[in-house]
Design an enzyme around this catalytic site. Structure first.
Site, short mmCIF file in Angstrom:
data_model
loop_
_atom_site.label_atom_id
_atom_site.label_comp_id
_atom_site.label_asym_id
_atom_site.label_seq_id
_atom_site.Cartn_x
_atom_site.Cartn_y
_atom_site.Cartn_z
CB CYS A 188 36.98 33.83 85.10
SG CYS A 188 38.11 32.67 86.22
CG HIS A 207 33.01 32.16 87.29
ND1 HIS A 207 33.39 31.91 85.94
CD2 HIS A 207 34.18 31.87 88.02
CE1 HIS A 207 34.38 31.43 85.75
NE2 HIS A 207 35.00 31.22 86.90
CD GLU A 249 29.88 32.67 84.96
OE1 GLU A 249 30.59 31.79 84.89
OE2 GLU A 249 29.83 33.89 85.04
#
EC number: 4.3.2.10
Length: 195
Positions: free
Chosen positions: A76, A175, A177
């Site tokens: 990001c 992202h 995650e």
């Protein structure tokens, strides 16, 4: 040792948790020696470009990042700071990727937030097991223009760099995650890269 770079940006702990779910230990640090000695380096972040770059420069972490030879992943804001410059605060960035970060024009809902797919421009080890129809999670109001180092793109208002690679440097605008099993696969691919 996997190192997650600590700097003036948020969302770092969730990246560490995602790495732990894959069975890897990591540390969060801004210590240049620990960063240089890492087997893998992750440069994540949610935040504002100019203040983040100021933090990096004050601690000479910009020089450390540029000197790295091991696989290094920007996420990001990390991807955006790896570009030449950002329109956010008219910021000079690290210049790893030969492109600039621009602000989305408010022609649609900004920031770009939510699930969206990406299109692979080439098959690489980082994108192993990933299909262009797979969705990943984005949250950003700025985007990196496409360039020779773009290995996957996303289209939102316009086409932009979703995944980039240059030598040992990798980056994702989304992202991983927060991107469920697809994100886990991408992180696993990165963590399993050979030096």
């Amino acid at each position: 040792m996997i190192v997650i770079i600590k700097y003036n940006a948020g969302n770092i702990r969730s990246v560490q948790n995602a790495v732990a779910r894959l069975g890897y230990e990591s540390i969060i640090t801004d210590n240049p020696k620990e960063i240089r000695e890492a087997t893998k380096v992750i440069f994540p972040g949610v935040g504002e470009a100019s203040s983040a770059m100021s933090y990096l420069r004050e601690r000479k972490l910009d020089e450390v990042i540029l000197s790295l030879k091991q696989p290094t992943l920007g996420i990001c804001l990390g991807l955006q700071l790896m570009c030449k410059s950002s329109e956010e605060g008219n910021t000079i960035c690290l210049g790893i990727f030969d492109t600039e970060t621009k602000q989305f024009l408010p022609e649609d809902k900004v920031p770009h937030m939510g699930w969206n797919s990406f299109s692979k421009k080439e098959d690489t080890t980082l994108l192993k097991g990933i299909n262009s129809t797979d969705d990943v999670y984005y949250v950003h109001g700025y985007y990196a223009e496409t360039c020779n180092e773009t290995i996957a793109t996303c289209n939102y208002i316009k086409e932009f760099s979703s995944v980039m690679q240059k030598n040992n440097f990798y980056a994702m605008q989304f992202h991983p995650e927060k991107s469920a099993s697809v994100g886990e696969q991408l992180l696993r691919n990165f963590l399993e890269l050979e030096k």
